[in-house]
Motif scaffolding. Structure first.
Motif, PDB file in Angstrom:
ATOM      1  N   UNK A   1       8.677   0.739 -11.475  1.00  0.00           N
ATOM      2  CA  UNK A   1       9.590  -0.525 -11.242  1.00  0.00           C
ATOM      3  C   UNK A   1       9.441  -0.843  -9.904  1.00  0.00           C
ATOM      4  N   UNK A   2       9.507  -0.143  -8.948  1.00  0.00           N
ATOM      5  CA  UNK A   2       9.658  -0.453  -7.486  1.00  0.00           C
ATOM      6  C   UNK A   2       8.370  -1.364  -7.090  1.00  0.00           C
ATOM      7  N   UNK A   3       7.190  -0.762  -7.780  1.00  0.00           N
ATOM      8  CA  UNK A   3       5.917  -1.601  -7.511  1.00  0.00           C
ATOM      9  C   UNK A   3       6.065  -2.946  -8.263  1.00  0.00           C
ATOM     10  N   UNK A   4       6.703  -2.994  -9.401  1.00  0.00           N
ATOM     11  CA  UNK A   4       6.790  -4.275  -9.986  1.00  0.00           C
ATOM     12  C   UNK A   4       7.789  -5.265  -9.074  1.00  0.00           C
ATOM     13  N   UNK A   5       8.954  -4.660  -8.722  1.00  0.00           N
ATOM     14  CA  UNK A   5       9.850  -5.387  -7.787  1.00  0.00           C
ATOM     15  C   UNK A   5       9.025  -5.753  -6.666  1.00  0.00           C
ATOM     16  N   UNK A   6       8.266  -4.941  -6.001  1.00  0.00           N
ATOM     17  CA  UNK A   6       7.305  -5.570  -4.909  1.00  0.00           C
ATOM     18  C   UNK A   6       6.617  -6.704  -5.101  1.00  0.00           C
ATOM     19  N   UNK A   7       5.938  -6.726  -6.321  1.00  0.00           N
ATOM     20  CA  UNK A   7       5.175  -7.585  -6.743  1.00  0.00           C
ATOM     21  C   UNK A   7       5.727  -9.121  -7.024  1.00  0.00           C
ATOM     22  N   UNK A   8       7.135  -8.760  -7.477  1.00  0.00           N
ATOM     23  CA  UNK A   8       8.051 -10.142  -7.852  1.00  0.00           C
ATOM     24  C   UNK A   8       8.203 -10.681  -6.351  1.00  0.00           C
TER      25      UNK A   8
ATOM     26  N   UNK B   1       0.685  -1.235  -0.130  1.00  0.00           N
ATOM     27  CA  UNK B   1       0.052  -0.082  -0.008  1.00  0.00           C
ATOM     28  C   UNK B   1       0.926   1.335  -0.052  1.00  0.00           C
ATOM     29  N   UNK B   2       1.840   1.001   0.740  1.00  0.00           N
ATOM     30  CA  UNK B   2       2.866   2.640   0.805  1.00  0.00           C
ATOM     31  C   UNK B   2       3.425   2.467  -0.550  1.00  0.00           C
ATOM     32  N   UNK B   3       3.892   1.452  -0.901  1.00  0.00           N
ATOM     33  CA  UNK B   3       4.686   1.777  -2.271  1.00  0.00           C
ATOM     34  C   UNK B   3       3.715   2.153  -3.315  1.00  0.00           C
ATOM     35  N   UNK B   4       2.460   1.726  -3.525  1.00  0.00           N
ATOM     36  CA  UNK B   4       1.528   2.032  -4.570  1.00  0.00           C
ATOM     37  C   UNK B   4       1.125   3.455  -4.325  1.00  0.00           C
TER      38      UNK B   4
ATOM     39  N   UNK C   1      -2.795  -1.390  -8.615  1.00  0.00           N
ATOM     40  CA  UNK C   1      -2.268  -2.676  -8.043  1.00  0.00           C
ATOM     41  C   UNK C   1      -2.564  -2.490  -6.375  1.00  0.00           C
ATOM     42  N   UNK C   2      -2.728  -1.603  -5.970  1.00  0.00           N
ATOM     43  CA  UNK C   2      -3.361  -1.565  -4.477  1.00  0.00           C
ATOM     44  C   UNK C   2      -4.693  -2.070  -4.431  1.00  0.00           C
TER      45      UNK C   2
END
Length: 120
Positions: free
Chosen positions: A40-47, A11-14, A107-108
């Motif tokens: 890109x940081x959101x994508x990394x979090x999702x991975x 949530x914070x990243x999004x 994404x959130x």
């Protein structure tokens, strides 16, 4: 409803990604590096979330809801930042920052839905 550390981190990243992208939409007339890096940081979090979900579901905490729905959300969420990045690279206008910004709230909502599926 249970919201664990994975949800709050996502949530914070999004939210941060959304705020950065909206600010860059008002400042820049082209896709900014800050917007691209935040997505890109959101994508990394999702991975990382995907790998952790795989490990958690097989070892400690089973998924309460349908597996196909949970993994469908993860796969869709993993594809969205890539599609937005491709859009930003090909469409070099101010609005590509806003397209990148739409990834955060989308994404959130998907992460929140994955929490509902996981804990039932």
């Amino acid at each position: 409803m249970i919201y664990d550390a994975w949800f709050w981190t996502g949530a914070v990243m999004c939210i941060l990604s959304f705020v950065i992208c909206v600010i860059m939409t008002t400042i820049r007339t082209f896709p900014d590096d800050a917007s691209i890096i935040s997505v890109g940081a959101v994508e990394l979090f999702l991975v990382v979330y995907s790998v952790a979900a795989l490990v958690r579901s097989t070892t400690s905490t089973p998924i309460a809801g349908p597996l196909w729905e949970f993994w469908g959300y993860i796969l869709t969420a993993l594809m969205l930042p890539v599609i937005a990045f491709a859009w930003a690279v090909t469409d070099k206008t101010r609005w590509s920052n806003l397209v990148l910004g739409a990834i955060g709230p989308t994404v959130l909502v998907m992460i929140q839905r994955m929490q509902v599926i996981w804990f039932g």
